[in-house]
Motif scaffolding. Sequence first.
Motif, short mmCIF file in Angstrom:
data_model
loop_
_atom_site.label_atom_id
_atom_site.label_comp_id
_atom_site.label_asym_id
_atom_site.label_seq_id
_atom_site.Cartn_x
_atom_site.Cartn_y
_atom_site.Cartn_z
N VAL A 15 -23.78 -17.62 33.69
CA VAL A 15 -23.96 -18.74 34.61
C VAL A 15 -24.36 -19.97 33.81
O VAL A 15 -24.95 -19.85 32.74
CB VAL A 15 -25.04 -18.39 35.67
N LYS A 16 -23.99 -21.14 34.31
CA LYS A 16 -24.38 -22.39 33.66
C LYS A 16 -25.52 -23.04 34.45
O LYS A 16 -25.52 -23.02 35.69
CB LYS A 16 -23.20 -23.35 33.55
N ASN A 17 -26.49 -23.63 33.72
CA ASN A 17 -27.57 -24.34 34.39
C ASN A 17 -27.18 -25.79 34.63
O ASN A 17 -26.05 -26.20 34.33
CB ASN A 17 -28.88 -24.22 33.60
N GLY A 18 -28.11 -26.57 35.15
CA GLY A 18 -27.79 -27.96 35.49
C GLY A 18 -27.44 -28.81 34.29
O GLY A 18 -26.77 -29.84 34.44
N ALA A 19 -27.88 -28.40 33.10
CA ALA A 19 -27.56 -29.14 31.89
C ALA A 19 -26.25 -28.69 31.25
O ALA A 19 -25.88 -29.19 30.18
CB ALA A 19 -28.69 -29.01 30.88
N GLY A 20 -25.56 -27.73 31.88
CA GLY A 20 -24.29 -27.25 31.35
C GLY A 20 -24.42 -26.18 30.30
O GLY A 20 -23.42 -25.83 29.65
N LEU A 21 -25.63 -25.65 30.09
CA LEU A 21 -25.84 -24.59 29.11
C LEU A 21 -25.57 -23.23 29.75
O LEU A 21 -25.85 -23.02 30.94
CB LEU A 21 -27.26 -24.64 28.56
N THR A 22 -25.06 -22.28 28.96
CA THR A 22 -24.66 -20.97 29.47
C THR A 22 -25.76 -19.95 29.26
O THR A 22 -26.30 -19.81 28.16
CB THR A 22 -23.38 -20.49 28.77
N LEU A 23 -26.09 -19.23 30.35
CA LEU A 23 -27.02 -18.11 30.28
C LEU A 23 -26.23 -16.83 30.48
O LEU A 23 -25.28 -16.77 31.26
CB LEU A 23 -28.10 -18.22 31.35
N VAL A 24 -26.64 -15.77 29.75
CA VAL A 24 -25.92 -14.51 29.74
C VAL A 24 -26.86 -13.37 30.10
O VAL A 24 -28.01 -13.33 29.65
CB VAL A 24 -25.31 -14.23 28.34
N GLU A 25 -26.36 -12.44 30.90
CA GLU A 25 -27.07 -11.19 31.18
C GLU A 25 -26.29 -10.09 30.46
O GLU A 25 -25.21 -9.69 30.88
CB GLU A 25 -27.11 -10.94 32.68
N ASP A 26 -26.83 -9.62 29.34
CA ASP A 26 -26.12 -8.68 28.48
C ASP A 26 -26.01 -7.30 29.13
O ASP A 26 -26.92 -6.84 29.84
CB ASP A 26 -26.85 -8.52 27.14
#
Length: 693
Positions: free
Chosen positions: A668-679
């Motif tokens: 998922v991307k946060n409001g700043a456009g950075l990607t978070l991953v659930e491994d």
Amino acid sequence: MYRRTMTGLIFTFLFLVSCPALAQDAPPEAKEQAPVTMDAVTVTATKREGTVKDFPGNISVMDDVFIETHGTDELADLTRFAPNVYIKHTSSGGSIVCRGISTIDTSLFSPMGLYMNDVALPIGYMVNQDLFDIERVEILRGPQATLYGRNSESGVINIVLKEPDNTQRTRLMTELGNYSTVRMGGSTSGPLVEDKLFYSLSLLGKTTNGYVENTFRDDDDVAGEESIFGRGTLRWTPSKAWDIAVDLDGKNNNHGMSVLRYEDGPNATPRHEVRANEADRAHEKAFGQSARIKYAWPTMELTSITSHRSFDRDHLHDFDRTPIPLGTSEMDTELDSWGQEFRLASTDTTALSWLVGLYGRHETVDAGIDFNHINPLMASKRKGDSTDNGYAGFGQATYEMIEGLRLTGGLRLDVSRNSGKHTYTPNSGPVSYEKDIDNTEWLPMASLAYDFTPNVTAYTTVSRGFLAGGFNFFSATSADTFAYDPEHSMNYEAGIKTTWLDNTLTFNTTIFYTELSDKQVREEVPGAGMGVWKFTNAADAHTQGIEVEAAYNPIPELQFRAGFGYADAEVDKWDTTVGGTPVDYSGNKLPWAPEYTYTLSAEYNHQSGFFILADLLGTGEQYFDAANTIKDDGYQTVNLRVGYQVKDIEIALWCDNLLDEEYANKKVKNGAGLTLVEDGAPRTFGLTANWRF
């Protein structure tokens, strides 16, 4: 290349192990034995006892032997062996995806139905059930509105429990694994009064540190789990006509949720490492009771199922997932569901078999979320509740017009009255609103099946399904963003079921095409700011593909299984806005829908008690957002199990994800456009011991 080579070596090894049994001369008594055959699997998915061949659709069945042999402790593990079925099990919720039909990421309800002994488990957090002391699991693809009390849009998973009888059975299980994992369970069943009164009890506990480490807090169990689950059944058969059973079950689960890590940006971390100032956690409590009463006449059977389920989940997590103490979000969801089903079904073997049923439910949901922020201007609260009263009449009949040619037809009338209330409280003060969703659906189905030979059956089916509308408890800000309507599906499929080589080989194939209209989607609310979403029915889509399953049992000691599913799930029409700019998502893939799944298994059991098993499990490319900018490229895992059984004791060494394949359960991307991953899970290994007496 290394992974492919290792995979090939594992299956080559299994083949070589089996060669002596294939090549050696059999002793005289063995040469006189009957050839190996695979027995027809009895299923109750149609609510009338039959076989996989009798079901006018695509069905996969895994029994207790399969579940224990392959070490599938949870439903998400088992469904990997079922083509085109995928359980989305993430920190934000769960859902069962069948044939590419997925749902909104934070939706409470799944498009695929889940039942435990005829009782619906409706909420998405319930999908990943523990599989302990289970008789079998039946997986039906396609709408099943004319067979089951609660509606299902894309299919049904039916978990059948072991029924206590005159046979005394006891099992003790202990499992030790890496990451400080311990599972212990026990079950017992048998007669209290022979032929009249029976009982069963089971208990399962688990503790683990999990495989995620918070390097900022120096904590290695931020995704750990402590859970305990129990079930009991009391069954009374005062006469041949009566069969009465009461079931009780409950679960208490505490687990960590610190699993989302940054893939890029200043807070990026390696796989299975997070850096957050808060220790995320979740607590779940579930409790269920049901009473099933059956009365049988010579040619038909009446079944009454009365059920109640309650579920409560609260969790807290660091909403920015960084070491900076910006704030947290706290979510609470409570479900209370009552159900009553009456079902009358034929039991004789005439040309006509039939089923009619009535179903009613009363269901309440209380849900809310608090956003706590160091800046009071950015803090907010949402709290809502809903009451759903649903009623349905359904039925299905099969008529054998001539020998081998069967026509099946069914119809469901589904009526629901769902009312919801919601209060949104930003820093400027509370805003409250209400909404009703009243809906009536007619859902027909028809199927034609023909037995070309006793070993070859072909069928075609047309069926209609729908996924009920609901309420947006977690991001709504007004009446316009609070409720959404049902989505609808029209399913077409054709298949062939075959057996070969004196019933030592089964090979089944299905092709399907499903139209989706009024598709439930998540869209931004223009000008409302970050984190404000509305759920709408703005899209049309379709999914099409194929499913193949095969099993081969050339000798008693050796078995091969294979499966493949392909689902092309695509948006046909969806015009929306992103950042205030119009966009067209037509032609994009539906999110949370793997393009394909596959499995290949080989199992060898020596007469001495030694056994070895290898599974190759694959999941294809999937997107995690509507724009198709975030995806996982697909992955394959290899599981290996080696053990020995002597009399009533079985000991097995196992390793899951042997090659330590890297993959993502969620992005998922946060409001700043950075990607978070659930491994996804890394390599895990351990030892399991079972003692039956």
